[in-house]
Design an enzyme around this catalytic site. Structure first.
Site, short mmCIF file in Angstrom:
data_model
loop_
_atom_site.label_atom_id
_atom_site.label_comp_id
_atom_site.label_asym_id
_atom_site.label_seq_id
_atom_site.Cartn_x
_atom_site.Cartn_y
_atom_site.Cartn_z
N CYS A 275 1.29 -1.42 -0.52
CA CYS A 275 0.06 -0.27 -0.07
C CYS A 275 0.53 1.29 0.31
O CYS A 275 1.87 1.17 -0.17
CB CYS A 275 -0.68 0.16 1.44
SG CYS A 275 -1.89 -1.72 1.46
N ARG B 93 0.98 2.36 -6.37
CA ARG B 93 0.99 1.71 -4.66
C ARG B 93 0.03 0.96 -4.53
O ARG B 93 0.02 -0.66 -4.13
CB ARG B 93 1.78 1.75 -3.94
CG ARG B 93 2.91 2.53 -3.96
CD ARG B 93 3.62 3.12 -2.57
NE ARG B 93 3.85 2.07 -1.71
CZ ARG B 93 5.16 1.22 -2.05
NH1 ARG B 93 5.87 1.83 -2.67
NH2 ARG B 93 4.91 0.22 -0.59
N TRP C 30 -3.96 -1.49 -1.49
CA TRP C 30 -4.16 -2.57 -2.67
C TRP C 30 -4.52 -3.65 -1.60
O TRP C 30 -3.62 -4.19 -1.13
CB TRP C 30 -2.57 -2.63 -3.56
CG TRP C 30 -2.58 -3.75 -4.86
CD1 TRP C 30 -3.23 -4.11 -5.92
CD2 TRP C 30 -1.98 -5.28 -4.85
NE1 TRP C 30 -2.99 -5.14 -6.50
CE2 TRP C 30 -2.33 -6.11 -5.54
CE3 TRP C 30 -1.04 -6.10 -3.23
CZ2 TRP C 30 -1.92 -7.07 -6.06
CZ3 TRP C 30 -0.71 -7.03 -3.79
CH2 TRP C 30 -1.39 -7.75 -4.96
N ASN D 130 1.09 -0.54 5.66
CA ASN D 130 1.84 -1.29 5.09
C ASN D 130 2.22 -2.65 5.17
O ASN D 130 3.07 -2.51 5.93
CB ASN D 130 2.34 -0.45 4.15
CG ASN D 130 3.35 -1.15 2.75
OD1 ASN D 130 2.33 -1.50 2.36
ND2 ASN D 130 3.94 -0.19 2.32
N GLY D 131 1.64 -4.03 4.43
CA GLY D 131 3.19 -5.38 4.93
C GLY D 131 1.92 -5.93 5.73
O GLY D 131 0.36 -5.90 4.74
N GLU E 245 8.32 -10.56 -22.41
CA GLU E 245 8.20 -9.27 -21.72
C GLU E 245 6.89 -8.75 -22.25
O GLU E 245 6.01 -8.05 -22.04
CB GLU E 245 9.53 -8.32 -22.13
CG GLU E 245 9.05 -6.68 -21.53
CD GLU E 245 8.65 -6.75 -19.51
OE1 GLU E 245 8.68 -7.30 -18.93
OE2 GLU E 245 7.78 -5.42 -19.83
N LYS F 204 3.76 -7.11 -21.22
CA LYS F 204 2.99 -6.29 -20.45
C LYS F 204 1.47 -6.25 -21.47
O LYS F 204 0.71 -5.36 -21.25
CB LYS F 204 3.77 -4.80 -21.55
CG LYS F 204 4.16 -3.82 -21.41
CD LYS F 204 5.22 -3.53 -20.60
CE LYS F 204 5.05 -4.79 -19.01
NZ LYS F 204 6.51 -3.73 -18.54
N GLU G 37 -1.05 -7.14 -19.11
CA GLU G 37 -1.41 -6.75 -17.82
C GLU G 37 -2.05 -5.43 -17.91
O GLU G 37 -2.80 -5.22 -17.40
CB GLU G 37 -0.22 -6.46 -17.58
CG GLU G 37 0.37 -5.77 -16.38
CD GLU G 37 1.84 -4.97 -16.12
OE1 GLU G 37 2.20 -5.07 -16.84
OE2 GLU G 37 2.26 -4.69 -14.57
N HIS H 173 6.71 -26.86 -29.91
CA HIS H 173 6.56 -28.48 -29.07
C HIS H 173 5.34 -28.44 -28.12
O HIS H 173 5.03 -29.33 -27.30
CB HIS H 173 7.46 -28.28 -28.16
CG HIS H 173 8.63 -28.30 -28.82
ND1 HIS H 173 9.68 -29.79 -28.96
CD2 HIS H 173 10.18 -27.26 -28.70
CE1 HIS H 173 10.59 -29.41 -29.61
NE2 HIS H 173 10.96 -28.58 -29.84
N LYS I 291 1.95 -1.11 -8.70
CA LYS I 291 3.08 -1.09 -9.11
C LYS I 291 4.31 -1.83 -7.50
O LYS I 291 5.13 -2.62 -8.35
CB LYS I 291 3.65 0.18 -8.65
CG LYS I 291 5.10 0.28 -9.20
CD LYS I 291 4.64 0.60 -10.61
CE LYS I 291 6.49 0.84 -11.60
NZ LYS I 291 6.43 0.18 -12.67
C1 AGP Z 1 5.61 -5.09 -14.51
O1 AGP Z 1 4.64 -4.44 -15.72
C2 AGP Z 1 5.57 -5.60 -13.65
N1 AGP Z 1 4.74 -4.44 -12.52
C3 AGP Z 1 5.58 -6.56 -12.32
O2 AGP Z 1 5.96 -7.30 -13.33
C4 AGP Z 1 7.63 -5.76 -11.78
O3 AGP Z 1 7.98 -6.18 -12.61
C5 AGP Z 1 7.56 -6.67 -11.01
O4 AGP Z 1 5.96 -7.19 -9.68
C6 AGP Z 1 9.10 -6.30 -10.59
O5 AGP Z 1 8.79 -5.25 -10.11
P1 AGP Z 1 9.94 -4.56 -9.44
O6 AGP Z 1 11.39 -4.91 -10.53
O7 AGP Z 1 10.08 -3.12 -8.11
O8 AGP Z 1 10.87 -5.77 -8.69
#
Ligand code: AGP
Length: 634
Positions: free
Chosen positions: A29, A54, A102, A128-129, A508, A512, A515, A531, A629
């Site tokens: 959070c 966040r 979150w 947070n946590g 990647e 993206k 996501e 395969h 994030k």
């Molecule tokens: C990618 O678009 C995501 N936001 C996610 O996969 C991110 O890269 C992952 O959670 C790792 O985050 P970090 O680089 O802050 O460790």
């Protein structure tokens, strides 16, 4: 602002809590605290907006007025919902705490939103946590007569503090007694009605102190208060900070005063604003020429990487490298491991969550590199900690100075990409790969590349890194991805394939795409299509194939396998790849570069493809559903 190790809590006051709505649960959070000479609310809400990346399931604030009354207002949904709720409410007071959530436990709801209070409404807390022992604490508190209004772990904290206050403890002692009972990871900030300071601590979750001219701040991340100050103190685990409008005091877990250095953040407030853009993601894609220049600035001499952090000879005791990371950072680690292997350096990339609890054998000559934008990803920190308990050496490659990863690893390498707000990582991927390419030079020169690599032949990767930002700009100005996003908007699935450095880029690209569009997208090693995944390929499957100028003929075979099942193929490759251009149905081109770096340019096209596809679908591009994030829970 002054550091005053003797400052104590002050006058008692009458407390009354007024909830504009009940509220919330757990998470990764965003916390913001603001203590100043004038009203706190506007800066709290602005701070929450800046922290929304966040978490955005719910948001809330608690403000203490001059009479010692605390008003809490919290709402399910994004900060907008909170702002609407605050429109006809008056929350006067110079001291406040705020939270954007979150959810990981319990549905997003008004009840589960933070701040949480005790039953007698004397204490308000944001967290947070995860408090792992919250069930046991809740049972104990219930038996003692406490009643709870949410499903959250957080709510035990104000009740524990209230118990200690009832026993006659002063607020700081009560706060310490409460946090001493907590197991898990947390950053916690607390307001008490009869006191004009905020109490806060961290244990495994980030918390940074901001020192302004007329106010002090605490937040999960710097962008929350960057508009007001760039002077920060990165708190250490178990520090307890007591902060008011004109002073702060930091003690360790035992109550002994500790000095923490005041640092100046290099990020500017403008970096953390959207400016003319509709979305942070698009802004951050376009920022890549600049962020890449920042990554390599002062780090290349005579076409070789010169890292201040790693002078010659500093890595002579490394034989092999293991990258641990999650999501996009994992893909950067895969890319980096491929670059290292091509230099003759033994390298592997593993998903941090797998490595953390099932680690591979490591020796004292293994370098474990945690790649993490935020430096706070719980899975990556767990992997780093597992490596720290082994004989291996550890290194954090991160964007955030003062992050947990930066502090916990033996060494650190900052990627210097500037703040990244969009949940979808973009510019940090390219800066991570660039930083790893520079690290490869040092490893090779220090002897890790004894297996015999390719650097000696032809132009080095590092030499081409200097011109890469201009090439990236060519791609960000290209409108091809926007056109293809519209052309293939009705497809059922999107497959991304590549080999070599094109393989992590394919993964990647798929990450993206799924996501932010919520469409079905998968990434594969090009050679793996036959395969199994080929069984899924139909005319409604768009296959996006990454070409780097190396082994492209093999990938051409793979796309023909897809084309013969009716799938349209979009090639992403160098301008001069004529055979590829002729073979594919559509082509997104980028300037001819060293094949080792070509994946970075292809990736920018894939970022734009995902962005435009999400824009067409009117998705919440910067805040995709169910995501956040920085994932600070395992
Ligand atoms: C990618 O678009 C995501 N936001 C996610 O996969 C991110 O890269 C992952 O959670 C790792 O985050 P970090 O680089 O802050 O460790």
């Amino acid at each position: 602002m002054t550091y005053d190790p003797t400052k104590q809590t002050r006058e008692a006051a009458v407390v009354s809590y007024r909830h504009c709505q009940p509220s919330e649960a757990v998470a990764m959070c965003g916390i913001i605290v603001r203590a100043g000479v004038d009203d706190a609310l506007d800066e709290l809400v602005a701070g929450l907006e800046n922290l929304e990346y966040r978490g955005y399931d719910s948001a809330g604030v608690a403000v203490r007025d001059d009479e010692g009354s605390i008003t809490v207002c919290k709402r399910e949904g994004e900060t907008d919902a909170l702002e609407a709720a605050l429109e006809d409410r008056k929350l006067d007071g110079t001291l406040g705490i705020g939270h954007t959530r979150w959810s990981t436990h319990g549905a997003p709801s008004d009840e589960n939103a933070h701040p949480h209070t005790d039953g007698a409404n004397r204490v308000a807390v944001v967290h947070n946590g995860i408090i792992r022992n919250h069930d046991a604490l809740r049972s104990e508190l219930r038996e003692a007569g406490h009643e709870f209004t949410s499903e959250t772990d957080t709510e035990v904290v104000p009740h524990l503090v209230a118990d200690a206050l009832d026993d006659g403890a002063d607020p700081e002692t009560a706060f310490r007694r409460a946090i001493d009972r907590l197991e898990g990871s947390y950053a916690v900030a607390m307001l008490v009605g009869d006191d004009d300071a905020v109490y806060a601590t961290r244990h495994g979750s980030p918390l940074v102190l901001g020192l302004g001219e007329t106010a002090n701040y605490l937040a999960s991340d710097v962008p929350a208060f960057l508009e007001h100050t760039d002077r920060v103190v990165y708190l250490e685990d178990d520090d307890v900070v007591v902060v008011d409008g004109d002073s702060y005091r930091i003690t360790d877990g035992d109550g002994t005063p500790v000095g923490r250095s005041v640092e100046t953040v290099e990020w500017s407030a403008a970096d953390a604003r959207k400016g003319v853009y509709n979305h942070f993601m698009r802004k951050e894609i376009d920022e890549q020429p600049v962020s890449l220049r920042q990554t390599v600035e002062g780090r290349i001499e005579a076409d070789r990487g010169v890292l201040e952090e790693f002078p010659p000879g500093s890595l002579t005791d490394v034989d092999d490298v293991v990258f641990v990371a999650c999501g996009t950072s994992y893909h950067a680690g895969m890319y980096g491991s491929t670059l290292l292997r091509r230099r003759g350096i033994q390298a592997t990339a593993l998903r941090a969550n797998e490595f953390a609890h099932d680690p591979m054998p490591l020796t004292e000559r293994t370098l474990v590199v945690a790649v993490t934008q935020s430096g706070e990803t719980a899975d990556t920190l767990a992997a780093l900690r597992a490596a720290s308990e082994s004989p291996a050496q550890t290194l954090a490659v991160t964007n955030v100075v003062g992050s947990s990863a930066a502090r916990e690893a033996d060494d650190r390498l900052f990627i210097r990409a500037g703040p990244e707000i969009g949940v979808a990582a973009t510019k940090t991927f390219s800066s991570q790969v660039a930083a790893l390419a520079l690290l490869a030079d040092r490893l090779e020169e220090d002897g890790a590349g004894s297996a015999g690599g390719e650097a000696a032949s032809g132009r080095t990767v590092t030499a081409d890194l200097t011109s890469l930002p201009n090439d990236v700009e060519t791609v960000t100005n290209d409108e091809g991805a926007a056109r293809l996003a519209a052309q293939y908007a009705d497809a059922e699935s999107y497959f991304f394939i590549g080999r070599g450095v094109g393989y992590p880029v394919a993964l990647e690209g798929a990450l993206k795409f799924k996501e932010i569009t919520y469409e079905h997208a998968e990434g594969f090693a090009a050679g793996q299509l036959k395969h199994g995944p080929l069984a899924l390929v139909t005319p409604a499957t768009v296959v996006v194939a990454v070409f780097t100028g190396r082994n492209d003929d093999r990938t051409l075979h793979n796309i023909r396998e897809a084309q013969s099942r009716g799938a349209p193929v979009v090639g992403v490759g160098p301008t001069s790849a004529t055979a590829v251009r002729e073979a594919v149905d559509e082509y997104l081109e980028f300037p001819d570069v060293n094949p080792n770096l070509a994946g970075m340019l292809a990736n920018v096209h894939l970022q734009l493809l995902a962005y435009h596809a999400a824009e067409i679908r009117d998705r919440a591009i910067d805040k995709p559903r169910n995501l956040a994030k920085s994932v600070t829970v395992e």
